[in-house]
Write an enzyme that holds these catalytic residues in place. Structure first.
Site, PDB file in Angstrom:
ATOM      1  CE1 TYR A 253      -3.148  -2.890   0.277  1.00  0.00           C
ATOM      2  CE2 TYR A 253      -4.471  -1.304   1.469  1.00  0.00           C
ATOM      3  CZ  TYR A 253      -4.356  -2.510   0.803  1.00  0.00           C
ATOM      4  OH  TYR A 253      -5.445  -3.315   0.675  1.00  0.00           O
TER       5      TYR A 253
ATOM      6  CE  LYS B 230      -2.946 -18.528  -1.962  1.00  0.00           C
ATOM      7  NZ  LYS B 230      -4.107 -19.447  -1.927  1.00  0.00           N
TER       8      LYS B 230
ATOM      9  CG  ASP C 221      -7.320 -19.760  -0.394  1.00  0.00           C
ATOM     10  OD1 ASP C 221      -6.746 -19.840   0.711  1.00  0.00           O
ATOM     11  OD2 ASP C 221      -7.066 -20.519  -1.342  1.00  0.00           O
TER      12      ASP C 221
ATOM     13  CG  ASP D 225      -8.293  -2.899   2.551  1.00  0.00           C
ATOM     14  OD1 ASP D 225      -9.241  -2.399   3.179  1.00  0.00           O
ATOM     15  OD2 ASP D 225      -7.945  -2.514   1.414  1.00  0.00           O
TER      16      ASP D 225
ATOM     17  CG  ASP E  53     -14.204  -3.632   3.293  1.00  0.00           C
ATOM     18  OD1 ASP E  53     -13.842  -3.107   4.366  1.00  0.00           O
ATOM     19  OD2 ASP E  53     -14.171  -3.032   2.200  1.00  0.00           O
TER      20      ASP E  53
HETATM   21  C1  IPM Z   1      -9.480   0.964   4.932  1.00  0.00           C
HETATM   22  C2  IPM Z   1      -9.501   1.671   3.626  1.00  0.00           C
HETATM   23  C3  IPM Z   1      -8.103   2.159   3.321  1.00  0.00           C
HETATM   24  C4  IPM Z   1      -7.183   0.965   3.373  1.00  0.00           C
HETATM   25  C5  IPM Z   1      -7.926   2.893   1.996  1.00  0.00           C
HETATM   26  C6  IPM Z   1      -8.908   4.031   1.853  1.00  0.00           C
HETATM   27  C7  IPM Z   1      -6.520   3.351   1.812  1.00  0.00           C
HETATM   28  O1  IPM Z   1     -10.005   0.854   2.629  1.00  0.00           O
HETATM   29  O2  IPM Z   1      -9.153   1.603   5.945  1.00  0.00           O
HETATM   30  O3  IPM Z   1      -9.750  -0.228   4.971  1.00  0.00           O
HETATM   31  O4  IPM Z   1      -7.226   0.137   2.483  1.00  0.00           O
HETATM   32  O5  IPM Z   1      -6.459   0.804   4.333  1.00  0.00           O
HETATM   33 MN    MN Z   2     -10.702  -1.050   3.318  1.00  0.00          MN
END
Ligand code: IPM
Ligand code: MN
Length: 392
Positions: free
Chosen positions: A149, A216, A249, A273, A277
């Protein structure tokens, strides 16, 4: 009474609408611990660009870092990314603000707890019967630095210019349009992984949870390295913390049977990340995600949005403020205001138990049949904020 100054970034999209309630809830709850919170606005993101011509005004950055505790409403909005951002990619605020703050403040640990309560099982996106009576704790601790990143400048300098030229490899910052080939060099250093994993193990030990390490290692060198370090530290320093390894995975598949991920979950930046989500969506909604980023040495911290800025809902009083409000509870706990933190968490749970939701959490599906007593009572951002405040 103690006073603590917080750098506040209201942010883009629906950020400001949600942060109003998150700040009010945090400030009110902090009083339970004799803590007075003072918010100092440090504008960032496209909202700041409109006013200052920069998504990261220098003064905002300087002050936020100096204050050392940031309440961050989230930055980014496709509307601007696709216009000004096309002309000036360096202004895109996700990297310019968020990553720069994480790097500057050395925010190594990213906590994203996802707590399943049996009595709120009908709000989740998994089968309610997969949630045990005692609930589930998934404490995601993401390794927040390094990985791919942070661009490639530091390693690219060792690749001769003519090799780059020949292969068409560009530095991230020099990529403007349709380029032939772009490289993100991802690498892990032993000392930062060791520091990170020790902190994750220590958390697991305190919480009485197992440690689940995601990698992984079967195909990627840096995750093979990761697994060897985790195994060694677990064996030598935390022999009583149960340790499991999980390929990324298969961990992704386990999001749908969340009890199998009960524990502290250690994962790399990119894996964390993506998986977090999914974990938030499994729990109920991305809008429920709370997130903190901590430097374990200095205590510097940023309390983040995690879930983005919900730009399509901006101005509509529809965004779910609960994730931001719970992030405020994380901030209070970090500041030692444990009663206030608990009060916020209890108030959120109460509001949800009473059947109140924001639109993102409503369903007409089978969960209603399974729990006929529950009727979704749909609230807007403001009404949900007011309700939680009133329950504090
Ligand atoms: C998060 C966001 C950030 C990340 C982005 C916006 C850089 O998606 O905090 O998860 O990937 O860390
Ligand atoms: Mn994110």
């Amino acid at each position: 009474m103690r006073t603590k100054t917080i750098a506040l970034v209201p942010g883009d999209g629906s950020g400001p609408e949600m942060m109003v309630w998150a700040c009010m809830a945090a400030a009110r709850a902090a009083l339970k611990d004799d803590l007075h919170l003072e918010f100092e606005t440090t504008p960032m993101g496209w909202a700041a660009y409109e006013k200052y011509g920069d998504t990261l005004p220098e003064e905002s950055f300087r002050r936020a870092v100096e204050i050392g505790t940031i309440f961050f409403g989230g930055v980014g909005d496709p509307k601007f990314d696709n216009t000004i951002g096309k002309e000036k990619p360096a202004m895109k605020p996700e990297a310019r603000c968020l990553l720069a703050l994480r790097k500057e403040m050395g925010l190594l640990l990213n906590f994203r707890p996802m707590i399943y309560h049996k009595e709120l099982a009908h709000l989740t996106n998994v089968k309610p019967e997969t949630i045990p009576d005692e609930g589930i704790k998934q404490v995601w601790i993401r390794f927040l630095l390094k990985d791919s990143y942070f661009g490639n400048e530091d390693l690219m300098q060792y690749i001769p210019a003519e090799v780059c030229e020949k292969l068409g490899i560009k530095l991230k910052k020099n990529v403007t349009g349709e380029e032939e080939m772009v490289v993100d060099l991802a690498y892990y250093c032993r000392n930062s992984i060791e520091k990170y994993i020790r902190a994750a193990f220590a958390y697991a030990k305190d919480a009485g949870l197992p440690l689940i390490s995601i990698d992984k290692a079967n195909v990627m060198a840096r995750y093979d390295f990761w697994r060897r370090i985790v195994t060694k530290i677990g064996k030598e320093e935390f022999p009583n913390v149960p340790l499991m390894h999980q390929y990324v995975d298969s961990a992704n598949a386990l999001l749908f049977t969340p009890a199998q991920l009960h524990g502290v979950i250690a994962c790399g930046n990119e894996h964390g990340d993506i998986l977090s989500d999914g974990a938030a969506s499994a729990l109920g909604s991305m809008g429920m995600m709370c997130s903190s980023a901590i430097n374990p040495d200095t205590g510097a911290a940023m309390f983040e949005s995690g879930a983005g800025t919900a730009p399509t809902l901006a101005g509509l009083n529809k965004a779910n403020p609960i994730g931001r409000i719970l992030t405020g509870a994380m901030m209070l706990r970090h500041l030692g205001a444990v009663n206030g933190a608990k009060a916020i968490e209890d108030a959120v749970k109460k509001a949800l138990s009473m059947g109140y939701r924001t639109g993102d959490m409503c369903s007409d599906g089978p969960s209603k049949l399974a729990f006929p007593g529950y009727m979704d009572k749909v609230l807007g951002t403001k009404e949900m904020g007011e309700l939680i405040l009133s329950l504090l």
